[in-house]
Design a protein around this motif. Structure first.
Motif, PDB file in Angstrom:
ATOM      1  N   LYS A 158       0.840  -1.208   0.000  1.00 59.49           N
ATOM      2  CA  LYS A 158       0.000   0.000   0.000  1.00 59.49           C
ATOM      3  C   LYS A 158       0.869   1.250   0.000  1.00 59.49           C
ATOM      4  O   LYS A 158       0.576   2.229  -0.704  1.00 59.49           O
ATOM      5  N   LYS A 163      -1.466  -1.600  -7.037  1.00 56.89           N
ATOM      6  CA  LYS A 163      -2.805  -2.147  -7.219  1.00 56.89           C
ATOM      7  C   LYS A 163      -2.738  -3.667  -7.107  1.00 56.89           C
ATOM      8  O   LYS A 163      -1.771  -4.294  -7.571  1.00 56.89           O
ATOM      9  N   ALA A 187      -7.805  -9.561  -0.816  1.00 52.18           N
ATOM     10  CA  ALA A 187      -8.192  -8.294  -1.448  1.00 52.18           C
ATOM     11  C   ALA A 187      -9.051  -7.454  -0.514  1.00 52.18           C
ATOM     12  O   ALA A 187      -8.907  -6.220  -0.459  1.00 52.18           O
ATOM     13  N   ARG A 188      -9.936  -8.098   0.216  1.00 45.96           N
ATOM     14  CA  ARG A 188     -10.774  -7.366   1.174  1.00 45.96           C
ATOM     15  C   ARG A 188      -9.917  -6.702   2.240  1.00 45.96           C
ATOM     16  O   ARG A 188     -10.120  -5.524   2.579  1.00 45.96           O
ATOM     17  N   TYR A 190      -6.755  -5.876   1.982  1.00 45.92           N
ATOM     18  CA  TYR A 190      -5.968  -4.818   1.352  1.00 45.92           C
ATOM     19  C   TYR A 190      -6.806  -3.559   1.154  1.00 45.92           C
ATOM     20  O   TYR A 190      -6.339  -2.436   1.397  1.00 45.92           O
ATOM     21  N   THR A 191      -8.047  -3.733   0.731  1.00 43.68           N
ATOM     22  CA  THR A 191      -8.947  -2.589   0.555  1.00 43.68           C
ATOM     23  C   THR A 191      -9.232  -1.910   1.882  1.00 43.68           C
ATOM     24  O   THR A 191      -9.231  -0.675   1.977  1.00 43.68           O
ATOM     25  N   GLU A 192      -9.474  -2.710   2.929  1.00 40.78           N
ATOM     26  CA  GLU A 192      -9.728  -2.151   4.259  1.00 40.78           C
ATOM     27  C   GLU A 192      -8.522  -1.367   4.770  1.00 40.78           C
ATOM     28  O   GLU A 192      -8.677  -0.402   5.527  1.00 40.78           O
ATOM     29  N   THR A 196      -5.760  -0.469  -3.195  1.00 39.77           N
ATOM     30  CA  THR A 196      -6.691  -0.577  -4.325  1.00 39.77           C
ATOM     31  C   THR A 196      -6.711  -2.009  -4.836  1.00 39.77           C
ATOM     32  O   THR A 196      -5.676  -2.549  -5.228  1.00 39.77           O
ATOM     33  N   SER A 197      -7.893  -2.617  -4.829  1.00 37.50           N
ATOM     34  CA  SER A 197      -8.054  -3.984  -5.324  1.00 37.50           C
ATOM     35  C   SER A 197      -8.917  -3.963  -6.574  1.00 37.50           C
ATOM     36  O   SER A 197      -9.937  -3.270  -6.626  1.00 37.50           O
ATOM     37  N   TYR A 199     -11.167  -6.315  -9.146  1.00 38.44           N
ATOM     38  CA  TYR A 199     -11.882  -7.593  -9.134  1.00 38.44           C
ATOM     39  C   TYR A 199     -12.409  -7.933 -10.526  1.00 38.44           C
ATOM     40  O   TYR A 199     -12.886  -7.058 -11.244  1.00 38.44           O
TER      41      TYR A 199
END
Length: 290
Positions: A158, A163, A187-188, A190-192, A196-197, A199
């Protein structure tokens, strides 16, 4: 209001095409589910088309081989659309750069095999995290370990502004009686964390576009055919169908078997409470595909 049905035959005459999830619906990660296979065979015998739409990070030919190993016969389906193929297409178009940090198990390196349908693909090199321009996540390194163990590497990623390409949006999957973490859990997280994920599987649009192109390749008009999506994932299969404005059949005896108190069929009150918590409204539900 979701209608509980007893068999696919109850509703199948209203649909020309099925978009069918695999894991938890057609097989359990180890072997084919005989009743599901019989239902799909019968549907195809009446002229319906079956496109298997899976969040597997594998390529289509890898799924074909796996299905044969599990005992799913070729006459139970017409075509296959995988999250892996959709994600690979994006990667070879440069979605996360050319120098990629790979997340997954050793056998998942097949993800980097050339994809012939892409014109002028970028050349992808797998590099250490410190040298990476992006991340290709096929799954956690250890599917049995809590994704939180990856937090240090994800924090570094991050901070570098990388990405993360998620090849499988599923959070968990049941391999027989064993529950495993999938790329979607990574991915969840990483987004939290503020990353940037990207899909490409259910419930996101790219895999439905791929499924419709598979249908068109069969000589069927995806724009006019009536489609029913079938799956056991509330936030993948059902949410995706709702986003695509197509009807859906929720298999309650898969991932949500405990929550819906499903043996042969779901408990109506438990099913209602579960769907309300998940914020989804499938058109129909059944305990197991049959």
């Amino acid at each position: 209001m979701t209608r509980i049905i007893t068999a696919l035959d109850d509703i199948s005459d209203g649909y020309d095409t099925l978009f069918v999830d695999l894991w938890g619906c057609v097989h359990d990660g180890v072997r084919a589910l005989p009743d599901a296979v019989a239902a799909l065979r019968a549907y195809r015998a009446r002229g319906g088309a079956v496109v298997l739409v899976t969040n597997s990070p594998r390529a289509r030919r890898g799924i074909e081989k796996q299905l044969a190993e599990f005992g799913v016969p070729g006459d139970a389906w017409d075509s296959i659309a995988t999250s892996g193929d959709s994600a690979r297409a994006a990667m070879f178009r440069g979605a996360v750069g050319t120098r990629v940090w790979f997340m997954g198990q050793s056998f998942d390196h097949r993800f980097f095999e050339p994809l012939e349908v892409i014109e002028d693909p970028v050349e992808i090199a797998c590099v250490p995290l410190d040298e990476a321009e992006g991340i290709a996540c096929v799954g956690p390194f250890d599917p049995m370990a809590d994704p939180e163990t990856l937090r240090p590497q994800l924090l570094h990623a991050k901070q570098k502004g990388l990405k993360l390409l998620c090849a499988n949006p599923d959070i968990v999957v049941d391999r027989g009686d064993v529950r495993e973490w999938c790329a979607g859990a990574v991915a969840r997280l990483y987004t939290e964390m503020g990353g940037t994920s990207l899909y490409f599987g259910k419930p996101h649009p790219p895999i439905y576009d791929l499924a419709r192109r598979r249908l068109t390749a069969l000589g069927r008009d995806a724009d006019t055919f009536r489609t029913l999506a079938i799956g056991d994932g509330a936030q993948t299969d059902i949410a995706g169908a709702m986003g695509e404005d197509i009807d859906s059949l929720f298999i309650s005896g898969g991932l949500a078997a405990d929550e819906t108190k499903t043996t042969q069929q779901p408990d109506a009150d438990a099913l209602r409470a579960y769907l309300e918590r998940e914020g989804v409204a499938p058109t129909y539900s059944i305990g197991h595909l049959r």
